[in-house]
Design an enzyme around this catalytic site. Structure first.
Site, PDB file in Angstrom:
ATOM      1  N   HIS A 229       0.808  -1.224   0.000  1.00  0.00           N
ATOM      2  CA  HIS A 229       0.000   0.000   0.000  1.00  0.00           C
ATOM      3  C   HIS A 229       0.845   1.280   0.000  1.00  0.00           C
ATOM      4  CE1 HIS A 229      -3.600  -2.334   0.295  1.00  0.00           C
ATOM      5  NE2 HIS A 229      -3.248  -2.877   1.435  1.00  0.00           N
TER       6      HIS A 229
ATOM      7  N   HIS B 275       7.497  -8.206   3.474  1.00  0.00           N
ATOM      8  CA  HIS B 275       6.063  -7.933   3.405  1.00  0.00           C
ATOM      9  C   HIS B 275       5.476  -8.833   2.319  1.00  0.00           C
ATOM     10  CE1 HIS B 275       2.774  -5.252   4.515  1.00  0.00           C
ATOM     11  NE2 HIS B 275       2.367  -5.378   3.265  1.00  0.00           N
TER      12      HIS B 275
HETATM   13 FE   LIG Z   1       0.287  -5.266   2.929  1.00  0.00          FE
HETATM   14 FE   LIG Z   2      -0.816  -4.298   5.948  1.00  0.00          FE
END
Ligand SMILES: [Fe+2]
Ligand SMILES: [Fe+2]
Length: 297
Positions: free
Chosen positions: A95, A176
């Protein structure tokens, strides 16, 4: 007062001298906090930090901030607030680019990193070095390649990232990623070469925290800092409705039952962890400067 729940997992008690010298600069502890979701996550972090500081005295605090702005992305104001609260470095994820106003900030602020295996042409950088008490901590952010959009391979770009860090006492890698397999593989791939490989993104903490045989602290996912009463951070009734109806739903951030989720890593030798323990802590009850948990304005 809310008490952090923690179970330490220790690595081998003694290591060969070849593992490196031990001096004050290598004796550090690192608090890493999982994806901070929305303003409730941010307030939970800010309320928990003084307690965790007193309890653990972490040398470094690193926070994943990819969901801090309304659940998606991060703004310069939110990043400044985290850094102003004593966070040493911020990591991101898929994001990263949700809020356009963060683009120039990502280039200008050295202590915020986006995945190093994004394209070089994309705003920001993937590594940073922060220094405290004479110790240098390298922070690397990586994105998984399965089910997430990352322009280059995490497994090849980590080599470039580690070279870029130069001389540091410790290295924390935030992987991530959606797929547990990628994170587990990265842990093994980097065992003995970095201090910690910590997974983020799924927002659900896993039960596999441990120090790998060559001294790297590892966990597949540290979890999130936000509302446990929702579905990975969003209001549960909206998530359930979307799944039931298979129609698009506008998600809002849940504020029910906020918790901080993270890990604490203790080290006494360069690029080695002595232990990793999970830190799972409910937002403390009302303090003079904050409303009670569950009564967020
Ligand atoms: Fe994420
Ligand atoms: Fe997240």
């Amino acid at each position: 007062m809310a008490e952090p729940e923690a179970a330490a997992v220790r690595g081998p008690a003694a290591r060969p001298a070849a593992a490196g010298r031990a001096d004050q600069s290598t004796r550090v502890s690192i608090l890493f906090v999982g994806d901070v979701v929305g303003s409730v996550g941010r307030r939970t972090l800010l309320d928990c930090l003084p307690i965790l500081r007193e309890r653990y005295g972490p040398t470094f605090i690193v926070v994943n901030g990819e969901n801090v702005a309304g659940g998606l992305g991060i703004t310069p104001k939110a990043a400044d607030e985290l850094l102003g609260a004593g966070v040493d470095a911020i990591t991101l994820g898929n994001h990263t680019y949700h809020r356009r106003e963060i683009y120039p900030y990502l280039d200008a602020q050295p202590r915020i990193v986006r995945p190093a295996n994004f394209l070089r042409s994309q705003p920001g950088h993937g590594v940073c070095v922060v220094e405290r008490d004479g110790a240098r901590l390298g922070v690397v952010n990586l994105s998984g390649n399965l089910y997430l959009r990352a322009g280059r391979s995490a497994f090849t770009e980590i080599e470039v990232a580690l070279r870029e860090l130069g001389e540091v006492e410790h290295v924390l890698v935030d992987v991530h990623a959606e797929a547990t397999s990628e994170k587990v593989a990265m842990g093994w791939h980097l065992d003995g070469r970095v201090t910690a490989v910590l997974g983020t993104h799924t927002h659900v903490p896993t039960a596999d925290a441990r120090v790998l045989p060559h001294g790297t602290a590892y966990i597949t996912d540290v979890g999130m800092t936000g509302a446990r009463g929702g579905v990975i951070g969003v209001k549960r009734e909206q998530a359930i409705e979307a799944l039931l109806t298979q129609m698009p739903i506008r998600f809002e951030t849940s504020e029910e039952d906020p918790w901080l989720m993270g890990v604490l890593i203790r080290c006494s030798q360069p690029l080695r962890a002595d232990s990793i323990e999970q830190v799972l802590m409910p937002r403390p009850a009302a303090t003079p400067r904050s409303p009670a948990a569950g009564q967020v304005p």
